[in-house]
Design an enzyme around this catalytic site. Structure first.
Site, PDB file in Angstrom:
ATOM      1  N   LYS A   1      37.468  66.754  -4.161  1.00 32.45           N
ATOM      2  CA  LYS A   1      37.797  65.582  -2.733  1.00 32.45           C
ATOM      3  C   LYS A   1      39.964  65.944  -2.940  1.00 32.45           C
ATOM      4  CE  LYS A   1      35.582  61.293  -2.951  1.00 32.45           C
ATOM      5  NZ  LYS A   1      35.647  60.194  -3.215  1.00 32.45           N
TER       6      LYS A   1
ATOM      7  N   LYS B   1      25.384  67.273  -0.393  1.00 34.28           N
ATOM      8  CA  LYS B   1      25.067  65.957  -0.044  1.00 34.28           C
ATOM      9  C   LYS B   1      25.445  65.173   1.353  1.00 34.28           C
ATOM     10  CE  LYS B   1      28.312  62.956  -2.736  1.00 34.28           C
ATOM     11  NZ  LYS B   1      28.851  62.876  -3.710  1.00 34.28           N
TER      12      LYS B   1
ATOM     13  N   LYS C   1      30.122  59.907   3.171  1.00 32.79           N
ATOM     14  CA  LYS C   1      30.366  59.175   3.661  1.00 32.79           C
ATOM     15  C   LYS C   1      31.550  59.633   4.914  1.00 32.79           C
ATOM     16  CE  LYS C   1      30.927  56.098   0.248  1.00 32.79           C
ATOM     17  NZ  LYS C   1      31.099  54.843   0.277  1.00 32.79           N
TER      18      LYS C   1
END
Ligand code: TYM
Length: 341
Positions: A118, A201, A204
């Site tokens: 992230k 993966k 969202k």
């Protein structure tokens, strides 16, 4: 090894950062419902304090939290049988997280792959909250003395850290106060991959909406996304070994299996020798069949957000009644003086 000195209790959470995906549904939500229906003590949380570790527009965060609550209920979580609430309404999470920030080591957190993913190349510019996030996640779970945590595979490392934090706390203070939690990562849907790239993966945060199915997608959109999902020209093999180097095909088989409550082996046995021209429409029908009622119910529930807020408030009061005494005992163990009557 599960910790037998604590009564079985399930805790899990989902971030209200954007909408729910098929990955969240199959990897988490569907299994939350199964645990509830099996009669286990279940606590489910919209982890809004986790969501703000990256910037969230306040109005969108409020909407996403309510929509996530609607998604839980539409998928089958019954607020009378499970405790359903949003994290920021129970202050024990943030308070216990501070204690755990003082237990967890920098080196442990530096190893967390979710932070590396992230924060990307710009880690210096990431929030301190994003770095400390796993200590808050440990607090979410351990504030309830939860013993089992159903999650998708991507959360396994965070649960290992939760175990390390509990063990270090117990060791440092010479107590057996926090349980050593057991990750529950089971079934074909624990790692649902992107529809555009079978090695990534489903997420969202993927810039391509075609890479994922959202629980808010209508039937046509779901069918179109599955029809356009990346695959290869080969028909389906007669055993799973034949899918070892075909990640996109394997992903669609896994999704089918998870939606139909079948094993991936049974799915390939049923469709052996058939091409994607047959398999994709069958998968689309199945997905629409399972997801359309959830979508419709979410839309209905979202018409009354006052009722959703009431449910979350009631859930928070029940959650607080469990977490506060545990936090109080934890403060006593640590030596923090509390002199209020
Ligand atoms: P989050 O919000 O990213 O995802 C929520 C749940 O959905 C699962 N999941 C998937 N499962 C299968 N395939 C996928 N493509 C997929 N994408 C997401 C996740 O594994 C997760 O179970 N840190 C957590 C939230 C959290 C939490 C907790 C979970 C905070 N505190 C305490 C359990 C217990 C997270 O970011 O999940």
């Amino acid at each position: 090894m599960s910790d037998t000195s604590f009564a079985p209790r399930i805790f899990s959470g989902i971030q209200p950062s954007g909408g729910l995906t098929l990955g969240n549904y199959l990897g988490a939500l569907k299994r939350f419902v199964q645990a509830q229906d099996a009669g286990t003590d279940t606590i489910y949380c919209m982890v809004d304090l986790h969501a703000i570790t990256v910037w969230q527009d306040p109005a969108k965060l409020r909407h996403a939290t309510r929509e996530l609550a609607a998604g839980f209920i539409a998928a089958g979580i019954d607020p009378a049988r499970s405790i359903l609430f949003n994290q920021s309404q129970v202050s024990a999470h943030a308070e216990l997280a501070w204690i755990f920030n003082c237990v967890a080591r920098m080196g442990w957190l530096k190893r967390m792959t979710q932070f590396k993913d992230k924060a990307g190349k710009n880690a210096e510019n990431a929030s301190v909250g994003l770095f400390a996030y796993p200590a808050l996640m440990a607090a979410d779970i351990l504030a309830y003395h939860a013993t089992h945590v159903p999650v998708g595979e991507d959360q396994k490392q965070h649960l290992e850290l939760t175990r390390d934090i509990a063990a270090k706390f117990n060791h440092d203070f010479g107590v057996e106060f926090f349980p050593i939690v057991e990750p529950v990562i089971e079934g074909a849907g624990t790692r649902v991959m992107s529809l555009r790239d079978g090695t990534k993966k489903m997420s969202k945060s993927d810039p391509s909406d075609m890479s994922r199915i959202n629980l808010t997608d209508d039937a046509d959109t779901i069918a179109q996304k599955l029809r356009k999902a990346r695959t290869d020209p080969e028909p389906l093999p007669d055993s799973l070994d034949g899918l070892a180097d075909r990640p996109e095909a394997r992903n669609l088989v896994n999704i089918y299996a998870a939606l139909a409550d079948m094993t991936p082996d049974a799915v390939v046995a049923q469709y052996a020798g058939q091409g994607f021209g047959t398999f994709k429409p069958a998968l689309a029908d199945l997905a629409v069949d399972k997801l359309a009622p959830i979508n419709a119910e979410m839309t209905r529930l979202m018409q009354d957000v006052t009722e959703i807020d009431r449910i979350l408030g009631e859930g928070a009061a029940r959650a607080n009644a469990i977490a506060q005494p545990i936090l109080d005992q934890c403060y006593d163990i640590v030596g923090l003086v509390r002199a209020r009557a």
